[in-house]
Design a protein around this motif. Structure first.
Motif, short mmCIF file in Angstrom:
data_model
loop_
_atom_site.label_atom_id
_atom_site.label_comp_id
_atom_site.label_asym_id
_atom_site.label_seq_id
_atom_site.Cartn_x
_atom_site.Cartn_y
_atom_site.Cartn_z
N GLN A 126 -7.58 6.93 11.05
CA GLN A 126 -6.48 5.99 10.84
C GLN A 126 -5.32 6.28 11.79
O GLN A 126 -4.73 5.36 12.38
CB GLN A 126 -5.99 6.06 9.39
CG GLN A 126 -6.97 5.55 8.37
CD GLN A 126 -6.45 5.67 6.95
OE1 GLN A 126 -5.31 6.07 6.72
NE2 GLN A 126 -7.28 5.33 5.97
N ASN B 296 -3.94 5.28 -0.65
CA ASN B 296 -4.07 4.87 0.74
C ASN B 296 -4.37 3.37 0.81
O ASN B 296 -3.69 2.58 0.18
CB ASN B 296 -5.14 5.73 1.42
CG ASN B 296 -5.08 5.72 2.93
OD1 ASN B 296 -5.54 4.79 3.57
ND2 ASN B 296 -4.48 6.74 3.51
N GLU B 297 -5.40 2.98 1.54
CA GLU B 297 -5.69 1.56 1.71
C GLU B 297 -6.25 0.93 0.44
O GLU B 297 -6.37 -0.29 0.36
CB GLU B 297 -6.68 1.35 2.86
CG GLU B 297 -8.01 2.04 2.68
CD GLU B 297 -8.92 1.82 3.89
OE1 GLU B 297 -9.12 0.64 4.25
OE2 GLU B 297 -9.40 2.81 4.46
N LEU C 123 -2.24 -0.09 8.46
CA LEU C 123 -2.06 0.13 7.02
C LEU C 123 -0.58 0.36 6.74
O LEU C 123 0.24 -0.44 7.15
CB LEU C 123 -2.93 1.32 6.56
CG LEU C 123 -4.43 1.18 6.83
CD1 LEU C 123 -5.19 2.44 6.46
CD2 LEU C 123 -4.99 -0.02 6.10
N ASN C 124 -0.23 1.45 6.07
CA ASN C 124 1.18 1.74 5.77
C ASN C 124 1.73 2.87 6.64
O ASN C 124 2.81 3.40 6.35
CB ASN C 124 1.37 2.09 4.29
CG ASN C 124 2.25 1.08 3.58
OD1 ASN C 124 2.13 -0.11 3.82
ND2 ASN C 124 3.16 1.55 2.74
N LYS D 252 0.84 -1.20 0.00
CA LYS D 252 0.00 0.00 0.00
C LYS D 252 0.88 1.26 0.00
O LYS D 252 0.69 2.15 0.81
CB LYS D 252 -0.93 -0.01 1.22
CG LYS D 252 -1.85 -1.21 1.27
CD LYS D 252 -2.80 -1.15 2.45
CE LYS D 252 -3.66 -2.40 2.53
NZ LYS D 252 -4.52 -2.59 1.36
#
Length: 424
Positions: free
Chosen positions: A341, A287-288, A369-370, A281
């Protein structure tokens, strides 16, 4: 003295040779009107600091965990995070030498000097009084959506044209002539967008604010070194501001300042923003929703046809990856979605000490996520509301892409047309 120092840096003179040169000039030229050349480079630096042109030396932990600054930490000998010694040799009886030193050039007095000088005071309101904008053309950041959106959100800041808008640039470079030596020092530079375009991007208008020491890149821990700058930016944002004299009008006013965006290449963007530029990602915009697949041990980013119009023939073509593309373009994530997030991120110990995982960290991709961190810029009240937080440096993109294409066409030793590259 400034000119002498310029010659020292440009000629790469050592302190001892420079001091001998000053002594020579003292002997050759007689003292005139009570003025005497400084006897040493040390004396020049002391004079610069007296008139506000010096910098603040801040000791740092060698593992990028902590800054030894402030009255509470000036006498601390070990990092309170990783317990590593602050000094190269703790047993030295005399003055101890720190392992790492951050240089910080305070920005508040430097911004005040822009209004105290008759050469720059009038130009500092060019964005409000002197601009000549052609319809449909962006000639200066004031013509852009990011500037206008900020003015709409913060009317009190926009009402005073002398308030300062800044751009922040950061990147690593090798300070040594021998590039085979691995060393990365990171300067952080501010540019003032109040000035007209022919001045704001001029080298003499850039303000060096931080020199982050090496030998390794600070990476995600760059926030530790940005702390002195962020603290000053908070002071400059808070009302009523910093009292400043405007020589153009001869009156005092309360100056405020903000950072409009950052400018950097993609790896530096990852360090500043907190969104990693690697992995499945990696795209900070998608983004996601970043489309990616694993191909022969490499991560390939697909889905570019999502941006085409729905009836476009390339969406139906099977020549790209053997599949048709029916997806919509990536959604635009709102401020609330991004803040949600960031609120899920766990609190991690800063630094690269092996006890805390070293350079690499293990993330829960489903939750984090990242994101590697919540960027220190979010401590600035306005940061989460900015339309455009990070700009990519066009020079890096154009140069790297052009070199890759030319080297492949010319089939030289820098060609990208190899078995390794063909995997992607």
């Amino acid at each position: 003295m400034a000119k002498f120092t310029y010659f020292k840096v440009k000629g790469k003179l050592t302190d001892s040779i420079f001091n001998e040169m000053l002594e020579f000039f003292q002997n050759v030229f007689p003292t005139a009107k009570g003025y005497k050349l400084p006897p040493s480079y040390y004396a020049i630096k002391k004079t610069f600091k007296t008139i506000g042109l010096g910098y603040e030396s801040i000791h740092a932990c060698v593992n990028d965990c902590f800054l030894f600054r402030g009255d509470a930490n000036k006498d601390v000998h070990f990092c309170p995070v990783c317990n590593t010694s602050r000094w190269k040799d703790s047993n030295t009886p005399g003055k101890k030498v720190p392992k790492k030193v951050l240089r910080y050039f305070p920005i508040i007095p430097r911004l005040q000097r822009l209004y105290k000088s008759s050469h720059t005071a009038k130009e500092m309101t060019w964005h409000a009084t002197g601009k000549c904008t052609e319809p449909g053309k962006m000639q200066h950041p004031v013509d852009g959506r990011a500037w206008k959106d900020f003015d709409t959100k913060y009317l009190d800041f926009a009402a005073e044209p002398r308030n300062v808008r800044l751009g922040l640039a950061a990147d690593g470079f090798n300070p040594f002539g021998n590039l085979s030596q691995s060393y990365s020092m990171w300067p952080v530079i501010l540019t003032t967008y109040n000035l007209p375009p022919w001045l704001c991007m001029k080298e003499s208008s850039f303000m060096l604010t931080l020199l982050i020491p090496g030998p390794k890149s600070p990476g995600k821990d760059i926030d530790v070194y940005l702390r002195p700058l962020i603290d000053d930016l908070k002071v400059l944002w808070a009302k009523p501001g910093v009292e400043t004299i405007d020589v153009a009008t001869g009156l005092k006013f309360n100056m405020r300042a903000m950072v409009l965006w950052t400018i950097n290449d993609f790896p530096a963007r990852s360090s500043l923003s907190g969104w990693s530029g690697q992995g499945y990602k990696a795209c900070p915009t998608c983004n996601e929703d970043t489309p990616s697949v694993r191909v022969l041990g490499k991560t390939a980013y697909v889905g570019h046809r999502r941006f085409l119009k729905k009836p476009h023939k390339w969406r139906r073509s099977l020549e790209f990856n053997g599949e048709t593309e029916n997806g919509d373009p990536p959604r635009e994530f709102s401020r609330d979605a991004i803040m949600t997030q960031l609120a899920r991120l766990p609190t991690r110990v800063k630094g690269k000490h092996p006890r805390f995982g070293g350079v690499k960290i293990k993330r829960n991709v489903l939750v984090e996520l990242n994101w590697t961190k919540r960027s220190i810029f979010y401590e600035l009240e306005y940061w989460s509301f900015l339309t455009l937080k990070h700009n990519l440096d066009v020079m890096h993109i154009e140069k790297n892409m052009l070199e890759s294409i030319l080297n492949t066409l010319l089939m030289n030793n820098k060609s990208k047309d190899t078995a390794k590259e063909d995997k992607t």
